[in-house]
Write a protein that holds these residues in place. Structure first.
Motif, PDB file in Angstrom:
ATOM      1  N   SER A  18     120.122  18.552  -2.470  1.00 34.08           N
ATOM      2  CA  SER A  18     119.928  17.463  -1.508  1.00 34.08           C
ATOM      3  C   SER A  18     118.706  16.599  -1.785  1.00 34.08           C
ATOM      4  CB  SER A  18     119.815  18.043  -0.092  1.00 34.08           C
ATOM      5  OG  SER A  18     120.947  18.826   0.233  1.00 34.08           O
ATOM      6  N   PHE A  19     117.762  17.079  -2.590  1.00 30.84           N
ATOM      7  CA  PHE A  19     116.525  16.351  -2.852  1.00 30.84           C
ATOM      8  C   PHE A  19     116.272  16.262  -4.358  1.00 30.84           C
ATOM      9  CE2 PHE A  19     115.964  17.686   1.496  1.00 30.84           C
ATOM     10  CZ  PHE A  19     115.188  16.691   2.080  1.00 30.84           C
ATOM     11  N   PRO A  20     115.591  15.200  -4.788  1.00 30.37           N
ATOM     12  CA  PRO A  20     115.232  15.094  -6.211  1.00 30.37           C
ATOM     13  C   PRO A  20     114.295  16.213  -6.660  1.00 30.37           C
ATOM     14  CG  PRO A  20     115.002  12.970  -5.118  1.00 30.37           C
ATOM     15  CD  PRO A  20     115.217  13.991  -4.034  1.00 30.37           C
ATOM     16  N   ALA A  21     113.410  16.625  -5.755  1.00 26.34           N
ATOM     17  CA  ALA A  21     112.440  17.664  -6.088  1.00 26.34           C
ATOM     18  C   ALA A  21     112.260  18.597  -4.899  1.00 26.34           C
ATOM     19  CB  ALA A  21     111.096  17.042  -6.485  1.00 26.34           C
ATOM     20  N   VAL A  22     111.922  19.833  -5.204  1.00 26.45           N
ATOM     21  CA  VAL A  22     111.627  20.824  -4.173  1.00 26.45           C
ATOM     22  C   VAL A  22     110.294  21.466  -4.519  1.00 26.45           C
ATOM     23  CG1 VAL A  22     112.323  22.992  -3.072  1.00 26.45           C
ATOM     24  CG2 VAL A  22     114.063  21.283  -3.674  1.00 26.45           C
ATOM     25  N   LEU A  23     109.466  21.654  -3.516  1.00 27.76           N
ATOM     26  CA  LEU A  23     108.181  22.324  -3.689  1.00 27.76           C
ATOM     27  C   LEU A  23     108.278  23.712  -3.063  1.00 27.76           C
ATOM     28  CD1 LEU A  23     105.153  22.436  -4.391  1.00 27.76           C
ATOM     29  CD2 LEU A  23     104.701  21.296  -2.200  1.00 27.76           C
ATOM     30  N   LEU A  24     108.120  24.735  -3.875  1.00 28.57           N
ATOM     31  CA  LEU A  24     108.155  26.123  -3.426  1.00 28.57           C
ATOM     32  C   LEU A  24     106.715  26.631  -3.358  1.00 28.57           C
ATOM     33  CD1 LEU A  24     109.930  28.655  -2.775  1.00 28.57           C
ATOM     34  CD2 LEU A  24     109.849  29.184  -5.217  1.00 28.57           C
ATOM     35  N   VAL A  25     106.249  26.914  -2.139  1.00 30.15           N
ATOM     36  CA  VAL A  25     104.857  27.329  -1.958  1.00 30.15           C
ATOM     37  C   VAL A  25     104.799  28.744  -1.397  1.00 30.15           C
ATOM     38  CG1 VAL A  25     104.016  24.981  -1.610  1.00 30.15           C
ATOM     39  CG2 VAL A  25     104.775  26.328   0.360  1.00 30.15           C
ATOM     40  N   GLY A  26     103.638  29.343  -1.511  1.00 27.94           N
ATOM     41  CA  GLY A  26     103.416  30.682  -0.987  1.00 27.94           C
ATOM     42  C   GLY A  26     102.185  31.272  -1.629  1.00 27.94           C
ATOM     43  N   PRO A  27     101.744  32.424  -1.153  1.00 26.75           N
ATOM     44  CA  PRO A  27     100.553  33.047  -1.732  1.00 26.75           C
ATOM     45  C   PRO A  27     100.788  33.433  -3.183  1.00 26.75           C
ATOM     46  CG  PRO A  27     101.694  34.581  -0.291  1.00 26.75           C
ATOM     47  CD  PRO A  27     102.355  33.255  -0.098  1.00 26.75           C
ATOM     48  N   ARG A  28      99.719  33.520  -3.924  1.00 24.22           N
ATOM     49  CA  ARG A  28      99.827  33.959  -5.319  1.00 24.22           C
ATOM     50  C   ARG A  28     100.443  35.357  -5.372  1.00 24.22           C
ATOM     51  NH1 ARG A  28      97.178  31.477  -9.260  1.00 24.22           N
ATOM     52  NH2 ARG A  28      96.806  33.426 -10.367  1.00 24.22           N
ATOM     53  N   GLN A  29     101.236  35.572  -6.411  1.00 23.41           N
ATOM     54  CA  GLN A  29     101.850  36.880  -6.679  1.00 23.41           C
ATOM     55  C   GLN A  29     102.943  37.269  -5.672  1.00 23.41           C
ATOM     56  OE1 GLN A  29     101.053  38.945  -9.394  1.00 23.41           O
ATOM     57  NE2 GLN A  29      99.775  37.283 -10.147  1.00 23.41           N
ATOM     58  N   CYS A  30     103.499  36.270  -4.965  1.00 24.10           N
ATOM     59  CA  CYS A  30     104.550  36.609  -4.000  1.00 24.10           C
ATOM     60  C   CYS A  30     105.943  36.560  -4.611  1.00 24.10           C
ATOM     61  CB  CYS A  30     104.481  35.712  -2.766  1.00 24.10           C
ATOM     62  SG  CYS A  30     105.022  34.006  -3.053  1.00 24.10           S
ATOM     63  N   GLY A  31     106.048  36.086  -5.860  1.00 25.34           N
ATOM     64  CA  GLY A  31     107.339  36.090  -6.540  1.00 25.34           C
ATOM     65  C   GLY A  31     107.935  34.717  -6.788  1.00 25.34           C
ATOM     66  N   LYS A  32     107.138  33.658  -6.676  1.00 20.73           N
ATOM     67  CA  LYS A  32     107.673  32.304  -6.870  1.00 20.73           C
ATOM     68  C   LYS A  32     108.203  32.101  -8.287  1.00 20.73           C
ATOM     69  CE  LYS A  32     103.832  30.232  -5.692  1.00 20.73           C
ATOM     70  NZ  LYS A  32     102.969  31.384  -5.344  1.00 20.73           N
ATOM     71  N   SER A  33     107.413  32.477  -9.275  1.00 22.34           N
ATOM     72  CA  SER A  33     107.825  32.273 -10.670  1.00 22.34           C
ATOM     73  C   SER A  33     109.051  33.102 -11.008  1.00 22.34           C
ATOM     74  CB  SER A  33     106.670  32.636 -11.611  1.00 22.34           C
ATOM     75  OG  SER A  33     105.517  31.886 -11.313  1.00 22.34           O
ATOM     76  N   THR A  34     109.087  34.330 -10.531  1.00 22.26           N
ATOM     77  CA  THR A  34     110.238  35.203 -10.791  1.00 22.26           C
ATOM     78  C   THR A  34     111.508  34.617 -10.191  1.00 22.26           C
ATOM     79  OG1 THR A  34     108.793  37.144 -10.797  1.00 22.26           O
ATOM     80  CG2 THR A  34     111.158  37.531 -10.484  1.00 22.26           C
ATOM     81  N   LYS A  94     114.932   6.556 -11.443  1.00 26.35           N
ATOM     82  CA  LYS A  94     116.312   7.005 -11.632  1.00 26.35           C
ATOM     83  C   LYS A  94     116.613   8.084 -10.601  1.00 26.35           C
ATOM     84  CE  LYS A  94     119.571   8.813 -15.040  1.00 26.35           C
ATOM     85  NZ  LYS A  94     119.741   9.318 -16.427  1.00 26.35           N
ATOM     86  N   ARG A  95     117.325   7.702  -9.569  1.00 29.24           N
ATOM     87  CA  ARG A  95     117.615   8.622  -8.469  1.00 29.24           C
ATOM     88  C   ARG A  95     118.602   9.700  -8.902  1.00 29.24           C
ATOM     89  NH1 ARG A  95     114.152   9.316  -4.431  1.00 29.24           N
ATOM     90  NH2 ARG A  95     114.467   7.944  -2.678  1.00 29.24           N
ATOM     91  N   GLY A  96     118.456  10.858  -8.306  1.00 28.22           N
ATOM     92  CA  GLY A  96     119.349  11.979  -8.588  1.00 28.22           C
ATOM     93  C   GLY A  96     118.726  13.233  -8.034  1.00 28.22           C
ATOM     94  N   ASN A  97     119.518  14.095  -7.463  1.00 28.11           N
ATOM     95  CA  ASN A  97     118.989  15.305  -6.833  1.00 28.11           C
ATOM     96  C   ASN A  97     118.921  16.470  -7.817  1.00 28.11           C
ATOM     97  OD1 ASN A  97     118.767  13.961  -4.389  1.00 28.11           O
ATOM     98  ND2 ASN A  97     120.845  14.519  -3.739  1.00 28.11           N
ATOM     99  N   GLY A  98     118.113  17.467  -7.423  1.00 26.07           N
ATOM    100  CA  GLY A  98     118.020  18.682  -8.220  1.00 26.07           C
ATOM    101  C   GLY A  98     117.387  18.491  -9.577  1.00 26.07           C
TER     102      GLY A  98
END
Length: 389
Positions: A18-34, A94-98
């Motif tokens: 639904s969005f061109p970009a998504v920001l995934l936030v959270g404390p360090r070492q909570c598993g975001k990269s995984t 250049k619009r486009g989601n994901g």
């Protein structure tokens, strides 16, 4: 350690559609990269804590995005603030989601850059450490209360090793992570404050009392609390205000969000230490609140969390609010709950005109305590199969 499915996975996937970009936030070492690598294995992944990746992007940001116009994951995005203004141009051209997934630990730079530069172009998702419902059915489920939810803790088996990890996490956060974000707070003062917060966990926050104990100004303590809250280390649960003819409390309640950090900073080193800790009930309360916060985040639309308390002392631990729907929740450690224990809940329901309320306890089965009030077992919440509304 086997991969643990994260409940935000489908929500994150939906937002990328639904969005061109998504920001995934959270404390360090909570598993975001995984989570990002698991969900998007074919994308280009860069970690801006790696000097080589940072150098590649910093050398020519526009050139990088010309070569990589989509399917890019940027970890620790707050390390390169210029990326947000360039991304705005790239997305608008250049619009486009994901197209982009940004990962980051909260910082003033990160949140300000997103709100000012990428408004309307990026969706925000918070990832917590493991919820109890994410560990349900695994061998680690019984460890969740005492040891908290950080994945690296659950990858270790020995209590000593887990304690060492938590100690290193606190030290690294204070001595390296905050200075890297431009927040050069005195390490000793912040650690003392963080430890002091374990003794008021679940209580009304009195900034003046903390300031007097630390021999600093209330403004200084308020700033330190802002930092800890912005980094997802603490939660200040606001009071609910409604147009009722009662004087309601105006102070927030304070919780250390991860129970593993709460117990470690309070000096608990083994699960058996929890049985005799005076703050045991408050610890359970905080765990339940974080679990419900996690469940509401991906099940409800713009949920809000409050507590309710009158100046006369009637109190409800948690109000889950979605638009005009309100679910009051009282949290009790122990299986025995009687009518007198829910007087505050009944008063809240009467004042706010609510027809149903919950008491979450360690009872073994769900039952009705009185008209509109149900006792809901913690095991049902921890299973993740409970329906809120």
């Amino acid at each position: 350690m086997r991969y643990v499915f994260r409940q935000q996975t489908e929500h994150l996937r939906s937002l990328l559609r639904s969005f061109p970009a998504v920001l995934l936030v959270g404390p360090r070492q909570c598993g975001k990269s995984t989570l990002a690598r698991r969900l998007l294995p074919g994308w280009t992944h860069l970690d801006l804590e790696r000097p080589a990746d940072l150098a590649v992007m910093a050398a020519d940001l526009e050139g990088f995005f010309d070569a990589h116009p989509r399917s890019v994951v940027i970890d620790e995005a707050q390390r390169l603030p210029e990326v947000f203004s360039v991304l705005r141009y790239v997305i608008d051209r250049k619009r486009g989601n994901g197209r982009f997934l940004l990962l980051g630990s909260a910082s003033p730079t990160l949140m300000r850059s997103v709100s000012e530069t990428l408004a309307g172009r990026v969706a925000l998702v918070e990832l917590t450490p493991f919820l109890a419902s994410e560990l349900a059915g695994t061998a680690r489920a019984s460890d969740r209360w005492f040891w908290g939810g950080f994945p690296p803790v659950h990858a270790l088996r020995e209590p000593g090793a887990r304690g060492e990890w938590l100690n290193a996490y606190v030290s690294t956060f204070i001595e390296r992570d905050l200075p890297a974000l431009g927040l050069g707070l005195p390490a000793r003062r912040l650690r003392i404050l963080w430890t002091m917060l374990t003794h008021i966990h679940g209580n009304l926050l009195n900034v003046s009392d903390l300031a007097r104990s630390l021999v600093v100004s209330s403004h200084t303590v308020a700033g330190d609390l802002d930092v800890l809250e912005g980094a997802y280390m603490i939660r200040r649960l606001p009071p609910y205000h409604a147009n009722v003819q009662k004087r309601l409390t105006k102070s927030a309640k304070l919780y250390v969000r991860d129970t593993g950090l709460l117990h470690f900073l309070a000096g608990l080193r083994r699960p058996r230490d929890l049985a005799t800790w005076p703050r045991r009930g408050a610890s359970f309360e905080g765990m339940v609140i974080e679990e419900l916060a996690g469940l509401t985040a991906h099940r409800l639309v713009r949920p809000e969390l409050f507590f309710w308390r009158t100046q006369a002392g009637a109190e409800v631990d948690l109000l889950i609010v979605e638009g005009r729907r309100i679910l009051p929740v009282e949290i009790k450690l122990g299986a025995a709950v009687n009518q007198y224990a829910v007087a505050g809940l009944r008063q809240c329901m009467k004042d706010l005109g609510l027809k149903r309320g919950w008491v979450i306890s360690t009872a073994s089965e769900r039952r009705r305590l009185s008209p509109g009030i149900e006792i809901v077992p913690w095991s049902e919440i921890a299973s993740g199969k409970v329906e809120l509304f």
